[in-house]
Design a protein around this motif. Structure first.
Motif, PDB file in Angstrom:
ATOM      1  N   GLU A 172     -68.176  35.496 112.381  1.00 43.54           N
ATOM      2  CA  GLU A 172     -66.696  35.507 112.846  1.00 43.54           C
ATOM      3  C   GLU A 172     -66.875  35.600 114.254  1.00 43.54           C
ATOM      4  O   GLU A 172     -67.584  36.558 115.040  1.00 43.54           O
TER       5      GLU A 172
ATOM      6  N   SER B  22     -62.423  26.766 106.051  1.00 37.21           N
ATOM      7  CA  SER B  22     -63.459  27.171 105.386  1.00 37.21           C
ATOM      8  C   SER B  22     -63.325  26.494 103.927  1.00 37.21           C
ATOM      9  O   SER B  22     -64.109  26.726 103.119  1.00 37.21           O
TER      10      SER B  22
ATOM     11  N   ASN C  42     -75.260  29.314 112.737  1.00 40.26           N
ATOM     12  CA  ASN C  42     -73.985  29.780 112.649  1.00 40.26           C
ATOM     13  C   ASN C  42     -73.991  31.400 112.920  1.00 40.26           C
ATOM     14  O   ASN C  42     -75.178  31.877 112.821  1.00 40.26           O
TER      15      ASN C  42
ATOM     16  N   TRP D  43     -70.912  29.812 116.947  1.00 44.11           N
ATOM     17  CA  TRP D  43     -72.259  28.961 116.817  1.00 44.11           C
ATOM     18  C   TRP D  43     -73.028  28.959 117.838  1.00 44.11           C
ATOM     19  O   TRP D  43     -72.488  29.140 119.115  1.00 44.11           O
TER      20      TRP D  43
ATOM     21  N   GLN E 250     -75.412  28.022 105.897  1.00 48.15           N
ATOM     22  CA  GLN E 250     -75.290  29.171 106.665  1.00 48.15           C
ATOM     23  C   GLN E 250     -73.952  29.596 107.279  1.00 48.15           C
ATOM     24  O   GLN E 250     -73.876  30.921 108.103  1.00 48.15           O
TER      25      GLN E 250
ATOM     26  N   ARG F 133     -59.085  45.187 104.121  1.00 47.39           N
ATOM     27  CA  ARG F 133     -59.887  44.076 104.597  1.00 47.39           C
ATOM     28  C   ARG F 133     -61.196  44.476 104.050  1.00 47.39           C
ATOM     29  O   ARG F 133     -61.598  45.780 104.087  1.00 47.39           O
ATOM     30  N   MET F 134     -62.152  43.661 103.736  1.00 44.65           N
ATOM     31  CA  MET F 134     -63.350  43.945 103.064  1.00 44.65           C
ATOM     32  C   MET F 134     -64.565  43.545 103.942  1.00 44.65           C
ATOM     33  O   MET F 134     -64.437  42.680 104.683  1.00 44.65           O
ATOM     34  N   PRO F 135     -65.735  44.193 103.514  1.00 46.44           N
ATOM     35  CA  PRO F 135     -66.965  44.164 104.368  1.00 46.44           C
ATOM     36  C   PRO F 135     -67.790  42.830 103.736  1.00 46.44           C
ATOM     37  O   PRO F 135     -68.905  43.130 103.105  1.00 46.44           O
ATOM     38  N   LEU F 136     -67.117  41.683 103.282  1.00 50.96           N
ATOM     39  CA  LEU F 136     -67.506  40.510 102.773  1.00 50.96           C
ATOM     40  C   LEU F 136     -67.485  39.554 103.501  1.00 50.96           C
ATOM     41  O   LEU F 136     -66.583  39.232 104.446  1.00 50.96           O
TER      42      LEU F 136
ATOM     43  N   HIS G 277     -60.767  29.352 110.414  1.00 46.48           N
ATOM     44  CA  HIS G 277     -61.893  30.352 110.748  1.00 46.48           C
ATOM     45  C   HIS G 277     -62.243  30.232 112.092  1.00 46.48           C
ATOM     46  O   HIS G 277     -62.982  29.096 112.501  1.00 46.48           O
TER      47      HIS G 277
ATOM     48  N   TYR H 297     -68.960  45.673 110.214  1.00 48.34           N
ATOM     49  CA  TYR H 297     -69.035  44.945 108.819  1.00 48.34           C
ATOM     50  C   TYR H 297     -67.625  44.453 108.201  1.00 48.34           C
ATOM     51  O   TYR H 297     -67.921  43.497 107.373  1.00 48.34           O
ATOM     52  N   THR H 298     -66.631  45.030 108.534  1.00 47.40           N
ATOM     53  CA  THR H 298     -65.462  44.360 108.135  1.00 47.40           C
ATOM     54  C   THR H 298     -64.978  42.872 108.864  1.00 47.40           C
ATOM     55  O   THR H 298     -65.170  42.758 109.893  1.00 47.40           O
ATOM     56  N   ARG H 299     -64.760  42.174 107.770  1.00 39.66           N
ATOM     57  CA  ARG H 299     -64.637  40.575 108.370  1.00 39.66           C
ATOM     58  C   ARG H 299     -63.175  39.993 107.448  1.00 39.66           C
ATOM     59  O   ARG H 299     -62.978  40.514 106.485  1.00 39.66           O
ATOM     60  N   ASP H 300     -62.737  39.002 108.446  1.00 32.65           N
ATOM     61  CA  ASP H 300     -61.491  38.504 107.832  1.00 32.65           C
ATOM     62  C   ASP H 300     -61.669  37.739 106.621  1.00 32.65           C
ATOM     63  O   ASP H 300     -60.956  37.689 105.545  1.00 32.65           O
ATOM     64  N   ASN H 301     -62.978  37.004 106.698  1.00 30.48           N
ATOM     65  CA  ASN H 301     -63.507  35.950 105.441  1.00 30.48           C
ATOM     66  C   ASN H 301     -62.373  35.121 104.948  1.00 30.48           C
ATOM     67  O   ASN H 301     -61.936  35.265 103.892  1.00 30.48           O
ATOM     68  N   PRO H 302     -61.587  34.374 105.847  1.00 32.72           N
ATOM     69  CA  PRO H 302     -60.091  34.045 105.315  1.00 32.72           C
ATOM     70  C   PRO H 302     -60.580  32.570 104.513  1.00 32.72           C
ATOM     71  O   PRO H 302     -61.714  31.664 104.725  1.00 32.72           O
ATOM     72  N   LYS H 303     -59.584  32.356 103.510  1.00 30.72           N
ATOM     73  CA  LYS H 303     -59.775  30.966 102.928  1.00 30.72           C
ATOM     74  C   LYS H 303     -58.657  30.087 103.839  1.00 30.72           C
ATOM     75  O   LYS H 303     -57.548  29.836 103.272  1.00 30.72           O
TER      76      LYS H 303
ATOM     77  N   ALA I  73     -67.457  50.982 111.637  1.00 38.61           N
ATOM     78  CA  ALA I  73     -67.741  50.307 110.458  1.00 38.61           C
ATOM     79  C   ALA I  73     -66.973  49.119 110.492  1.00 38.61           C
ATOM     80  O   ALA I  73     -67.390  47.651 110.131  1.00 38.61           O
TER      81      ALA I  73
ATOM     82  N   ASP J 187     -66.135  56.694 113.076  1.00 37.19           N
ATOM     83  CA  ASP J 187     -66.898  56.054 112.100  1.00 37.19           C
ATOM     84  C   ASP J 187     -66.221  54.816 111.594  1.00 37.19           C
ATOM     85  O   ASP J 187     -66.867  53.582 111.245  1.00 37.19           O
ATOM     86  N   ARG J 188     -65.069  54.807 111.238  1.00 38.49           N
ATOM     87  CA  ARG J 188     -64.115  54.049 110.428  1.00 38.49           C
ATOM     88  C   ARG J 188     -64.048  52.848 111.468  1.00 38.49           C
ATOM     89  O   ARG J 188     -64.070  51.556 111.155  1.00 38.49           O
TER      90      ARG J 188
ATOM     91  N   PHE K 293     -70.046  51.967 104.059  1.00 39.27           N
ATOM     92  CA  PHE K 293     -70.209  51.332 105.492  1.00 39.27           C
ATOM     93  C   PHE K 293     -69.647  52.180 106.333  1.00 39.27           C
ATOM     94  O   PHE K 293     -70.012  51.938 107.749  1.00 39.27           O
ATOM     95  N   ARG K 294     -68.838  53.113 106.095  1.00 35.95           N
ATOM     96  CA  ARG K 294     -68.424  53.966 107.234  1.00 35.95           C
ATOM     97  C   ARG K 294     -69.374  55.375 107.324  1.00 35.95           C
ATOM     98  O   ARG K 294     -69.756  55.392 108.651  1.00 35.95           O
TER      99      ARG K 294
ATOM    100  N   LEU L  45     -69.644  30.570 106.527  1.00 38.28           N
ATOM    101  CA  LEU L  45     -68.538  31.114 105.401  1.00 38.28           C
ATOM    102  C   LEU L  45     -68.237  29.692 104.958  1.00 38.28           C
ATOM    103  O   LEU L  45     -67.555  28.715 105.661  1.00 38.28           O
ATOM    104  N   SER L  46     -67.989  29.838 103.583  1.00 38.57           N
ATOM    105  CA  SER L  46     -67.235  28.564 103.050  1.00 38.57           C
ATOM    106  C   SER L  46     -66.659  29.078 101.587  1.00 38.57           C
ATOM    107  O   SER L  46     -67.046  29.742 100.853  1.00 38.57           O
ATOM    108  N   TYR L  47     -65.443  28.156 101.352  1.00 37.26           N
ATOM    109  CA  TYR L  47     -64.772  28.303 100.022  1.00 37.26           C
ATOM    110  C   TYR L  47     -64.941  26.888  99.402  1.00 37.26           C
ATOM    111  O   TYR L  47     -64.249  26.669  98.361  1.00 37.26           O
TER     112      TYR L  47
END
Lengths: 416, 101
Positions: B23, B74, B20, B58, A300, A251-254, B54, B45-51, B41, B37-38, A400-401, A302-304
């Motif tokens: 998540e 999304s 918005n 709001w 504003q 999982r990414m911080p993105l 979601h 910061y860590t997000r699913d960010n799914p295609k 973090a 710390d993990r 990030f950690r 999240l979008s693909y």
């Protein structure tokens, strides 16, 4: 074929027919030394430097669409290195130095044009931020200078510096080595040069899974064109990075957002430089075809979708119309969106991942084009040696950690 | 521009009335001094960010001012539903199956 004055002249006399294809269209081989996922500018640059500088020639670049068809073909082509923090200055200035000789190195005209980048200040706060950047850059040996409103106007005649503007121009910083490059030519130049060194660029080949061995290390990928084995995989998938990395359970911080840009109808040369304003959120330059190239903001959420909301680009055009009254009657020919992968500190992630053999280069957010050669070079070194290149080291996922963020978001004071 | 239904106002409103807020359903650790710390973090910061679908927060800033959640796709921006803050995350797969049935 290497381009030189002789065959260019012959080409012009023979109606530009008979040129060979610039790169092959190979079928994937069963295995490679390294796989790069994503044939955008950064991915192609990575492959080129792997083969040219780090002795890794059996490389495949896998692209689900066509090369340069994502953000490389959608950005506003601005090149600069005037970042605040030393870590950022390191990677962007590394890229800037490569830009200066890139056409020569690739034997391909990437049309790097050092026409100067102006960053406008509209308030006392802006002046402080912009001057802080100027001083920080000069301390690091990076050119950047402060201009008064009159000097700004002299450098960029169409700019409106009237004090009666809602957000008047109170000065600007100028990086003279900054400018633009031709985005498509950058992708094509790296693709051609990498192909000549034996790199297979495989288009219409979507990665559907990442294979891992019993020890957890990567062993290859599955694609829409079959399985391909490799002990090293570099993911350079921009807005789709989270999607690809999820195949290896990382999982990414993105977060991915749609960023918009627009171009106007082409006109004669009118805008001699790049103008950016964080305060009113607009940036503009003029392409060699004559179009005004305008960068807008992100949606504003999240979008693909690769389609931004109209009110976002309208907001940018209002700002452009204030700054450049002469452009108010210009017609916009096209607008479009690209999916940008944004980190919380607005700095990229370049380096190793928790999965052995899996490397990632992402998080360039709304401003990755300028870094293309530098990003590719340090990422290639990281993949080849298995340890982060010194310039890339601060941009690890681990920050990030540990909390050692490189906060260009706060530094820029810009909304996205 | 999205058209969003505020579950408090019970009105469909244009996106510019809303902000918005990322998540949804990310809970702050109950005992902050017990997480490493993990985990911090991941929380920060860590997000699913799914295609795909979601669940996101709001806020109806130019209306009632309250936070709520939405399930939005999304890629095509379709909003499956909006619901009040504090309500559990809906079973999206089941909702989609029921809609098709």
């Amino acid at each position: 074929m290497r381009y030189h004055i002789g065959n260019l002249l012959r080409g012009s006399l023979s109606g530009q027919t008979g040129w060979p294809a610039q790169w092959r269209d190979p079928a994937p081989k069963p295995s490679y030394e390294a796989i790069v996922v994503g044939a955008g500018g950064h991915g192609l640059a990575t492959a080129y430097y792997l083969a040219s500088r780090y002795g890794v020639n059996r490389v495949a670049v896998l692209e689900k669409g066509w090369l340069g068809g994502g953000n490389t073909g959608r950005n506003t082509t601005i090149v600069r290195s005037n970042y605040l923090w030393q870590e950022s200055q390191g990677i962007y200035e590394h890229a800037m130095k490569l830009w200066q000789d890139l056409s020569h190195e690739l034997n391909y005209n990437v049309m790097y044009s050092a026409r100067g980048v102006l960053t406008l200040a509209h308030s006392v706060h802006d002046i402080q931020i912009v001057k802080r950047h100027v001083h920080a850059n000069r301390l690091s040996g990076i050119d950047n200078e402060w201009l008064t409103p009159a000097q700004t106007k002299e450098f960029c005649p169409p700019l409106n510096i009237s004090p009666s503007l809602r957000y008047p121009v109170l000065g600007a910083s100028l990086q003279r080595r900054g400018g633009t490059a031709r985005h498509d030519a950058v992708a094509w130049g790296f693709a051609r040069a990498a192909d000549r060194l034996g790199v297979d660029i495989i288009q219409n080949c979507e990665v559907t899974a990442i294979r891992r061995g019993p020890d957890g290390a990567v062993t290859g990928v599955e694609t829409t064109r079959g399985a391909i084995a490799a002990p090293k995989i570099g993911v350079v998938a921009a807005g789709h990075t989270s999607h690809v990395m999820a195949m290896a359970d990382v999982r990414m911080p993105l977060e991915s957002y749609t960023l918009q840009a627009l171009v106007s109808e082409p006109v004669k040369p009118v805008l001699p430089c790049v103008v950016m304003s964080n305060g009113v959120h607009a940036y503009i330059s003029q392409s060699d075809k004559g179009e005004l190239v305008i960068g807008s903001g992100t949606d504003q959420y999240l979008s693909y979708a690769q389609t931004g909301a109209l009110h976002i680009s309208t907001h940018t055009l209002e700002a452009i119309s204030d700054l450049f009254p002469a452009f108010r009657r210009m017609r916009m020919l096209r607008n479009w969106g690209g999916i940008v992968d944004v980190t919380v500190d607005r700095s990229p992630i370049v380096g190793l991942t928790p999965v052995p053999g899996l490397f990632v280069n992402c998080g360039w957010g709304t401003g990755g084009f300028k870094a293309t050669p530098g990003s590719g070079e340090v990422f290639a070194a990281t993949i080849a040696k298995g340890v982060p290149h010194p310039i890339a080291a601060p941009f690890s996922m681990e920050r990030f950690r540990t909390g050692r963020l490189i906060d260009e978001a706060a530094a820029a004071g810009v909304a996205h | 521009m999205l058209n969003i239904r505020c579950p408090y106002c019970e009105e469909d409103r244009p996106e510019i009335e809303f902000r918005n807020a990322g998540e949804a359903h990310i809970a702050r650790p109950d005992e902050p001094d017990r997480v490493d710390d993990r985990q911090w973090a991941d929380f920060l910061y860590t997000r699913d960010n799914p295609k795909g679908w979601h669940a996101e927060r709001w806020r109806h800033v130019h209306g009632c001012g309250r936070f709520f959640n939405a399930v939005r796709h999304s890629v095509d921006d379709r909003i499956l539903l909006t619901y009040k803050a504090g309500e559990p995350k809906p079973d999206i797969e089941r909702m989609l199956r029921e809609r098709e049935a």
